[in-house]
Design a protein around this motif. Structure first.
Motif, PDB file in Angstrom:
ATOM      1  N   ASN A 158     -62.578 -65.444 -41.067  1.00 27.53           N
ATOM      2  CA  ASN A 158     -61.239 -65.292 -41.629  1.00 27.53           C
ATOM      3  C   ASN A 158     -61.185 -64.214 -42.697  1.00 27.53           C
ATOM      4  OD1 ASN A 158     -58.839 -67.243 -40.930  1.00 27.53           O
ATOM      5  ND2 ASN A 158     -60.701 -68.417 -40.595  1.00 27.53           N
ATOM      6  N   GLY A 159     -61.981 -64.373 -43.734  1.00 25.17           N
ATOM      7  CA  GLY A 159     -61.921 -63.423 -44.846  1.00 25.17           C
ATOM      8  C   GLY A 159     -62.389 -62.040 -44.474  1.00 25.17           C
ATOM      9  N   LEU A 160     -63.503 -61.952 -43.760  1.00 28.50           N
ATOM     10  CA  LEU A 160     -64.066 -60.650 -43.424  1.00 28.50           C
ATOM     11  C   LEU A 160     -63.163 -59.865 -42.487  1.00 28.50           C
ATOM     12  CD1 LEU A 160     -67.760 -61.812 -42.972  1.00 28.50           C
ATOM     13  CD2 LEU A 160     -66.852 -60.437 -44.861  1.00 28.50           C
ATOM     14  N   CYS A 161     -62.633 -60.520 -41.443  1.00 23.09           N
ATOM     15  CA  CYS A 161     -61.746 -59.818 -40.509  1.00 23.09           C
ATOM     16  C   CYS A 161     -60.434 -59.415 -41.184  1.00 23.09           C
ATOM     17  CB  CYS A 161     -61.476 -60.680 -39.284  1.00 23.09           C
ATOM     18  SG  CYS A 161     -62.908 -60.891 -38.199  1.00 23.09           S
ATOM     19  N   THR A 162     -60.003 -60.190 -42.169  1.00 20.45           N
ATOM     20  CA  THR A 162     -58.771 -59.850 -42.892  1.00 20.45           C
ATOM     21  C   THR A 162     -58.977 -58.645 -43.793  1.00 20.45           C
ATOM     22  OG1 THR A 162     -58.062 -62.159 -42.838  1.00 20.45           O
ATOM     23  CG2 THR A 162     -57.018 -60.732 -44.478  1.00 20.45           C
ATOM     24  N   ILE A 163     -60.058 -58.649 -44.552  1.00 20.17           N
ATOM     25  CA  ILE A 163     -60.349 -57.512 -45.427  1.00 20.17           C
ATOM     26  C   ILE A 163     -60.572 -56.236 -44.621  1.00 20.17           C
ATOM     27  CG2 ILE A 163     -62.077 -56.539 -47.001  1.00 20.17           C
ATOM     28  CD1 ILE A 163     -60.208 -58.512 -48.347  1.00 20.17           C
ATOM     29  N   LEU A 164     -61.303 -56.340 -43.511  1.00 26.12           N
ATOM     30  CA  LEU A 164     -61.649 -55.169 -42.709  1.00 26.12           C
ATOM     31  C   LEU A 164     -60.584 -54.817 -41.678  1.00 26.12           C
ATOM     32  CD1 LEU A 164     -65.407 -56.067 -42.173  1.00 26.12           C
ATOM     33  CD2 LEU A 164     -64.484 -54.349 -43.741  1.00 26.12           C
ATOM     34  N   ASP A 165     -59.603 -55.728 -41.477  1.00 29.00           N
ATOM     35  CA  ASP A 165     -58.509 -55.525 -40.523  1.00 29.00           C
ATOM     36  C   ASP A 165     -59.039 -55.278 -39.115  1.00 29.00           C
ATOM     37  OD1 ASP A 165     -55.980 -55.324 -39.511  1.00 29.00           O
ATOM     38  OD2 ASP A 165     -55.525 -53.354 -40.381  1.00 29.00           O
ATOM     39  N   VAL A 166     -59.894 -56.205 -38.663  1.00 28.78           N
ATOM     40  CA  VAL A 166     -60.477 -56.093 -37.329  1.00 28.78           C
ATOM     41  C   VAL A 166     -60.481 -57.463 -36.648  1.00 28.78           C
ATOM     42  CG1 VAL A 166     -61.972 -54.141 -37.895  1.00 28.78           C
ATOM     43  CG2 VAL A 166     -62.819 -56.485 -38.236  1.00 28.78           C
ATOM     44  N   ASP A 167     -60.664 -57.456 -35.308  1.00 29.29           N
ATOM     45  CA  ASP A 167     -60.876 -58.717 -34.607  1.00 29.29           C
ATOM     46  C   ASP A 167     -62.341 -59.132 -34.771  1.00 29.29           C
ATOM     47  OD1 ASP A 167     -62.441 -57.351 -32.634  1.00 29.29           O
ATOM     48  OD2 ASP A 167     -60.630 -56.891 -31.507  1.00 29.29           O
ATOM     49  N   MET A 168     -62.669 -60.309 -34.261  1.00 30.44           N
ATOM     50  CA  MET A 168     -64.005 -60.851 -34.509  1.00 30.44           C
ATOM     51  C   MET A 168     -65.092 -60.055 -33.801  1.00 30.44           C
ATOM     52  SD  MET A 168     -63.322 -64.992 -34.685  1.00 30.44           S
ATOM     53  CE  MET A 168     -62.610 -65.130 -33.041  1.00 30.44           C
ATOM     54  N   ALA A 169     -64.815 -59.598 -32.597  1.00 31.04           N
ATOM     55  CA  ALA A 169     -65.820 -58.835 -31.861  1.00 31.04           C
ATOM     56  C   ALA A 169     -66.139 -57.517 -32.549  1.00 31.04           C
ATOM     57  CB  ALA A 169     -65.342 -58.586 -30.436  1.00 31.04           C
ATOM     58  N   THR A 170     -65.118 -56.842 -33.054  1.00 32.57           N
ATOM     59  CA  THR A 170     -65.335 -55.555 -33.729  1.00 32.57           C
ATOM     60  C   THR A 170     -66.213 -55.731 -34.958  1.00 32.57           C
ATOM     61  OG1 THR A 170     -63.205 -54.728 -32.937  1.00 32.57           O
ATOM     62  CG2 THR A 170     -64.188 -53.593 -34.824  1.00 32.57           C
ATOM     63  N   PHE A 171     -65.955 -56.799 -35.728  1.00 34.76           N
ATOM     64  CA  PHE A 171     -66.826 -57.071 -36.875  1.00 34.76           C
ATOM     65  C   PHE A 171     -68.243 -57.359 -36.400  1.00 34.76           C
ATOM     66  CE2 PHE A 171     -68.989 -60.354 -39.372  1.00 34.76           C
ATOM     67  CZ  PHE A 171     -69.230 -59.626 -40.530  1.00 34.76           C
ATOM     68  N   GLY A 172     -68.374 -58.190 -35.379  1.00 32.74           N
ATOM     69  CA  GLY A 172     -69.697 -58.575 -34.898  1.00 32.74           C
ATOM     70  C   GLY A 172     -70.515 -57.426 -34.361  1.00 32.74           C
ATOM     71  N   GLU A 173     -69.869 -56.359 -33.956  1.00 30.29           N
ATOM     72  CA  GLU A 173     -70.568 -55.192 -33.409  1.00 30.29           C
ATOM     73  C   GLU A 173     -71.156 -54.296 -34.494  1.00 30.29           C
ATOM     74  OE1 GLU A 173     -67.360 -53.648 -31.140  1.00 30.29           O
ATOM     75  OE2 GLU A 173     -67.626 -55.073 -29.480  1.00 30.29           O
ATOM     76  N   THR A 174     -70.870 -54.572 -35.763  1.00 28.25           N
ATOM     77  CA  THR A 174     -71.405 -53.745 -36.844  1.00 28.25           C
ATOM     78  C   THR A 174     -72.853 -54.126 -37.154  1.00 28.25           C
ATOM     79  OG1 THR A 174     -70.711 -55.245 -38.636  1.00 28.25           O
ATOM     80  CG2 THR A 174     -69.098 -53.610 -37.864  1.00 28.25           C
ATOM     81  N   ASN A 175     -73.598 -53.184 -37.719  1.00 22.70           N
ATOM     82  CA  ASN A 175     -75.004 -53.425 -38.042  1.00 22.70           C
ATOM     83  C   ASN A 175     -75.178 -54.432 -39.178  1.00 22.70           C
ATOM     84  OD1 ASN A 175     -75.812 -51.522 -36.113  1.00 22.70           O
ATOM     85  ND2 ASN A 175     -75.707 -49.829 -37.588  1.00 22.70           N
ATOM     86  N   GLN A 176     -74.156 -54.566 -40.006  1.00 17.63           N
ATOM     87  CA  GLN A 176     -74.271 -55.411 -41.191  1.00 17.63           C
ATOM     88  C   GLN A 176     -73.819 -56.853 -40.958  1.00 17.63           C
ATOM     89  OE1 GLN A 176     -72.593 -52.449 -41.073  1.00 17.63           O
ATOM     90  NE2 GLN A 176     -74.177 -51.176 -42.030  1.00 17.63           N
ATOM     91  N   ALA A 177     -73.205 -57.139 -39.816  1.00 20.39           N
ATOM     92  CA  ALA A 177     -72.565 -58.436 -39.595  1.00 20.39           C
ATOM     93  C   ALA A 177     -73.530 -59.601 -39.757  1.00 20.39           C
ATOM     94  CB  ALA A 177     -71.928 -58.463 -38.203  1.00 20.39           C
ATOM     95  N   HIS A 178     -74.684 -59.520 -39.145  1.00 24.42           N
ATOM     96  CA  HIS A 178     -75.612 -60.659 -39.158  1.00 24.42           C
ATOM     97  C   HIS A 178     -76.047 -61.008 -40.577  1.00 24.42           C
ATOM     98  CE1 HIS A 178     -78.662 -63.430 -37.634  1.00 24.42           C
ATOM     99  NE2 HIS A 178     -79.513 -62.868 -38.494  1.00 24.42           N
TER     100      HIS A 178
END
Length: 311
Positions: free
Chosen positions: A195-215
Motif C-alpha cells: 500500500n504505502g510503497l506503491c502509493t509513494i512510487l505511483d506504481v502497481d505491485m508488479a512494477t515495484f516488485g521488478e525493481t532491484n531494491q524491492a526484496h
C-alpha cells in the motif's frame, strides 16, 4: 441469510454482489451520494476478470436505516478512520442476534467495535480478495482470494464456522481459524508494504516488485512487523511472509493491481489508512520499545503525500 455490507466501496461491492448471487438477502450501506445514485438508477455493475455483470441490490445511507431492517450479519468494509462512526450509525439494523464481521485492513479494529457490540457477536478476520472502483456504481476485480475469520467471544466457534460456510457458498473461500491474529498480521504485512510503497512510487505491485531494491525493502518492513507481533505472542515467520507478499508481483494474478491506498490518495484524492497499518506498528513499537524506522518513515512520507495531494 440477511446480510448488510457496511461500506459498499470496491471490495464491499464485490462481496455484496457475490453474496447476492448466492441467494442471500443483501443490503448495501454507504455514504457516497454518487455511488448510491448510480446503483439505484442502473444497478450495481461488477466487472470480474473482464466480464461485466449487473445486479439490482438495494443501497441506503446509514441515516436511512430503520429499526425494521434488522439483519443476521453485518460485514464491515469502511475505511479504518470511518469505523467508529459507522458502527454507531448502523446500530438500528442490529439486534441481540446480529453478528458483525470486520475484514478491514490494519490492526486493532475489534477494540472499536467492542465499545458498541457484545463480544459474542463480534467476528474478526482478513481477506486476500482485491477490487477497485471504476466509478460510481461500478466495481472491478480479477483473480481469486480467501478469507480467514475467528470469533472474538468465547464459545462462538460454531457461529464462526456458520459464517465461513455462508461466505464460501458464495465463492468467497472463507475458513475458520483459531489463530486469526496471525493471519491479520500477515495481511497487515502485505498492506504495510504494497500500500504505502506503491502509493509513494505511483506504481502497481508488479512494477515495484521488478525493481532491484524491492526484496530488501519488503524484508526490512516485515521484520519490523514481526518484532512487534512477537511482543503480542504472535509468531510471524519473516521468510514466509516475504514470500507471500512477493506472490503479489505476478501479473498473471494480481500484479497489475494498484493497492487500495493508491486508489484512495492518488486516484480519488482521499485520506489514507496509513495510521492503522504502518502507523499502528510505529505506535506499538514505541509501546514495546521496538525500533521501527521503516514504518515510521513510510508513515511520515504518506502523510506528506496527503498534504501535497489534498492541499
Amino acid at each position: 441469510m440477511k446480510i448488510a455490507i457496511a461500506g459498499a466501496g470496491a471490495l464491499g461491492s464485490r462481496f455484496g454482489y457475490m453474496l447476492h448471487q448466492a441467494g442471500n438477502e443483501v443490503i448495501l450501506i454507504d455514504n457516497w451520494v454518487d455511488h448510491i445514485q448510480a446503483i439505484r438508477e442502473h444497478g450495481l455493475k461488477m466487472t470480474i476478470d473482464a466480464e461485466t455483470f449487473t445486479a439490482e441490490i438495494p443501497i441506503i445511507t446509514p441515516q436511512e436505516i430503520t429499526s425494521d431492517q434488522t439483519v443476521d450479519l453485518v460485514i464491515v468494509f469502511t475505511k479504518a478512520m470511518q469505523l467508529d462512526q459507522m458502527i454507531q450509525d448502523i446500530k438500528p439494523i442490529m439486534n441481540d442476534d446480529t453478528d458483525i464481521l470486520c475484514l478491514l485492513n490494519g490492526i486493532g479494529h475489534e477494540d472499536i467495535i467492542a465499545k458498541y457490540i457484545d463480544a459474542k457477536n463480534i467476528f474478526i478476520g482478513n481477506t486476500m480478495w482485491t477490487a477497485s472502483l471504476v466509478g460510481p456504481g461500478h466495481s472491478k476485480s480479477f483473480g481469486s482470494g480467501s478469507i480467514n475469520l475467528q470469533n472474538l467471544g468465547e464459545g462462538q466457534e460454531i457461529e464462526a464456522k456458520k459464517i465461513a460456510a455462508c461466505l464460501s457458498e458464495a465463492g468467497l473461500n472463507a475458513r475458520f481459524t483459531d489463530n486469526v491474529h496471525a493471519t491479520i498480521y500477515l495481511k497487515a504485512c502485505v498492506n504495510g508494504t504494497m500500500n504505502g510503497l506503491c502509493t509513494i512510487l505511483d506504481v502497481d505491485m508488479a512494477t515495484f516488485g521488478e525493481t532491484n531494491q524491492a526484496h530488501e525493502i519488503v524484508t526490512t518492513i516485515v521484520k519490523e512487523f514481526a518484532a512487534v507481533a512477537a511482543h503480542e505472542n504472535i509468531e510471524l515467520n519473516v521468510d514466509d511472509a516475504v514470500a507471500f507478499i512477493e506472490k503479489c508481483y505476478d501479473r498473471q494474478t494480481i500484479g497489475d493491481h494498484y493497492p487500495s491506498m493508491h486508489q484512495d490518495l492518488i486516484r480519488n484524492h482521499r485520506m489514507t489508512e496509513i495510521d492503522y497499518i504502518n502507523g499502528a506498528i510505529s505506535r506499538k513499537g514505541q509501546k514495546y520499545g521496538v525500533a521501527t524506522p521503516y514504518c515510521d518513515f513510510l508513515t511520515q512520507l504518506i502523510h506528506v503525500k496527503e498534504n501535497i495531494v489534498l492541499k
